[in-house]
Motif scaffolding. Structure first.
Motif, PDB file in Angstrom:
ATOM      1  N   ARG A   1     -33.952  82.974 -14.547  1.00  0.00           N
ATOM      2  CA  ARG A   1     -34.313  81.620 -14.128  1.00  0.00           C
ATOM      3  C   ARG A   1     -35.353  81.686 -13.009  1.00  0.00           C
ATOM      4  O   ARG A   1     -35.406  82.657 -12.254  1.00  0.00           O
ATOM      5  CB  ARG A   1     -33.080  80.853 -13.658  1.00  0.00           C
ATOM      6  N   ILE A   2     -36.131  80.623 -12.896  1.00  0.00           N
ATOM      7  CA  ILE A   2     -37.242  80.571 -11.941  1.00  0.00           C
ATOM      8  C   ILE A   2     -36.860  79.705 -10.743  1.00  0.00           C
ATOM      9  O   ILE A   2     -36.335  78.597 -10.910  1.00  0.00           O
ATOM     10  CB  ILE A   2     -38.508  80.028 -12.632  1.00  0.00           C
ATOM     11  N   PHE A   3     -37.140  80.221  -9.560  1.00  0.00           N
ATOM     12  CA  PHE A   3     -36.891  79.494  -8.318  1.00  0.00           C
ATOM     13  C   PHE A   3     -37.905  78.355  -8.206  1.00  0.00           C
ATOM     14  O   PHE A   3     -39.114  78.572  -8.290  1.00  0.00           O
ATOM     15  CB  PHE A   3     -37.039  80.442  -7.118  1.00  0.00           C
ATOM     16  N   VAL A   4     -37.402  77.141  -8.050  1.00  0.00           N
ATOM     17  CA  VAL A   4     -38.233  75.941  -7.907  1.00  0.00           C
ATOM     18  C   VAL A   4     -37.760  75.228  -6.652  1.00  0.00           C
ATOM     19  O   VAL A   4     -36.557  75.168  -6.383  1.00  0.00           O
ATOM     20  CB  VAL A   4     -38.098  75.021  -9.139  1.00  0.00           C
ATOM     21  N   HIS A   5     -38.715  74.699  -5.892  1.00  0.00           N
ATOM     22  CA  HIS A   5     -38.335  74.012  -4.658  1.00  0.00           C
ATOM     23  C   HIS A   5     -39.268  72.839  -4.357  1.00  0.00           C
ATOM     24  O   HIS A   5     -40.344  72.719  -4.938  1.00  0.00           O
ATOM     25  CB  HIS A   5     -38.335  74.997  -3.487  1.00  0.00           C
TER      26      HIS A   5
ATOM     27  N   HIS B   1     -33.974  73.139  -3.339  1.00  0.00           N
ATOM     28  CA  HIS B   1     -34.297  74.204  -4.294  1.00  0.00           C
ATOM     29  C   HIS B   1     -33.264  74.279  -5.407  1.00  0.00           C
ATOM     30  O   HIS B   1     -32.146  73.774  -5.272  1.00  0.00           O
ATOM     31  CB  HIS B   1     -34.403  75.559  -3.589  1.00  0.00           C
ATOM     32  N   THR B   2     -33.671  74.924  -6.495  1.00  0.00           N
ATOM     33  CA  THR B   2     -32.778  75.215  -7.611  1.00  0.00           C
ATOM     34  C   THR B   2     -33.379  76.364  -8.414  1.00  0.00           C
ATOM     35  O   THR B   2     -34.515  76.783  -8.164  1.00  0.00           O
ATOM     36  CB  THR B   2     -32.564  73.969  -8.505  1.00  0.00           C
ATOM     37  N   TRP B   3     -32.631  76.852  -9.373  1.00  0.00           N
ATOM     38  CA  TRP B   3     -33.105  77.850 -10.335  1.00  0.00           C
ATOM     39  C   TRP B   3     -33.172  77.166 -11.699  1.00  0.00           C
ATOM     40  O   TRP B   3     -32.172  76.612 -12.147  1.00  0.00           O
ATOM     41  CB  TRP B   3     -32.155  79.047 -10.403  1.00  0.00           C
ATOM     42  N   LEU B   4     -34.334  77.194 -12.336  1.00  0.00           N
ATOM     43  CA  LEU B   4     -34.499  76.551 -13.637  1.00  0.00           C
ATOM     44  C   LEU B   4     -34.795  77.582 -14.720  1.00  0.00           C
ATOM     45  O   LEU B   4     -35.547  78.538 -14.500  1.00  0.00           O
ATOM     46  CB  LEU B   4     -35.660  75.552 -13.615  1.00  0.00           C
ATOM     47  N   GLU B   5     -34.201  77.339 -15.905  1.00  0.00           N
ATOM     48  CA  GLU B   5     -34.582  78.125 -17.080  1.00  0.00           C
ATOM     49  C   GLU B   5     -36.072  77.883 -17.340  1.00  0.00           C
ATOM     50  O   GLU B   5     -36.576  76.772 -17.083  1.00  0.00           O
ATOM     51  CB  GLU B   5     -33.768  77.688 -18.300  1.00  0.00           C
ATOM     52  N   PRO B   6     -36.796  78.879 -17.844  1.00  0.00           N
ATOM     53  CA  PRO B   6     -38.233  78.681 -18.106  1.00  0.00           C
ATOM     54  C   PRO B   6     -38.531  77.457 -18.969  1.00  0.00           C
ATOM     55  O   PRO B   6     -39.502  76.737 -18.716  1.00  0.00           O
ATOM     56  CB  PRO B   6     -38.658  79.976 -18.796  1.00  0.00           C
ATOM     57  N   GLU B   7     -37.688  77.182 -19.960  1.00  0.00           N
ATOM     58  CA  GLU B   7     -37.905  76.031 -20.836  1.00  0.00           C
ATOM     59  C   GLU B   7     -37.736  74.718 -20.071  1.00  0.00           C
ATOM     60  O   GLU B   7     -38.458  73.751 -20.315  1.00  0.00           O
ATOM     61  CB  GLU B   7     -36.941  76.075 -22.027  1.00  0.00           C
TER      62      GLU B   7
END
Length: 180
Positions: free
Chosen positions: A46-50, A135-141
């Motif tokens: 998963r990708i870190f997004v903030h 922040h969160t962790w998102l699946e690439p999709e």
């Protein structure tokens, strides 16, 4: 010292250092400088997004799928990538981010040389409160859906880096190398 007082290297269109100036002056005068982008994935991919804080000098309260920032005077890209990733994630002992490609960003907010990196982070994160509001962790999709959906205001330079990174991964080769 405030962020506006931090001294940065000023560079030319070939990414050669031509002088130094305080960050506030660099932004006010639209001087070229250097920046790193680090895409962070957790152990599940998963990708870190903030969302950036409202106090940021550039693109306050915008969402980003990279951690990173400007290079200080005399700093190199690899050192800045590791420093910025550890600072913003609130971790230590992170692996050295892998450099992928460099490009000259020219768009909203100004222009700067941007070096894109990636790193895995299996450590628990405690994002820097002065940089990260949420922040969160998102699946690439899911990240792709959020980008395409337009409901979040993304930082324009990060969005450009994301598009170039996606093309880089889809093409299986590096984007054209910038001069020098």
């Amino acid at each position: 010292m405030s962020a506006a007082d931090e001294v940065l290297d000023v560079v030319d269109r070939d990414d050669r250092v031509t002088g130094q100036a305080p960050r506030g002056e660099v932004y006010a005068r639209g001087l070229l400088h250097r920046c790193v982008f680090v895409q962070v994935r957790d152990g599940l991919g998963r990708i870190f997004v903030h969302r950036r804080t409202t106090s940021k000098l550039v693109f306050p309260a915008h969402y980003d799928m990279f951690v990173g920032g400007v290079l200080g005077a005399g700093e190199d890209y690899p050192g800045a990538a590791l420093r910025e990733a550890e600072e913003e994630l609130g971790v230590s002992g992170l692996e050295q981010p892998v450099p992928l490609f460099k490009f000259l960003y020219e768009g909203p907010g100004g222009a700067w040389w941007s070096y894109v990196h990636e790193v895995r982070c299996a450590l628990p994160v405690a994002p820097q409160e002065s940089e990260v509001d949420w922040h969160t962790w998102l699946e690439p999709e899911e990240l792709e859906r959020r980008v395409a959906g337009g409901e979040w205001a993304w930082v324009p330079d990060g969005l450009e880096a994301y598009r170039r990174l996606r093309a880089f991964r889809e093409g299986g080769s590096r984007p054209p190398a910038p001069r020098a």
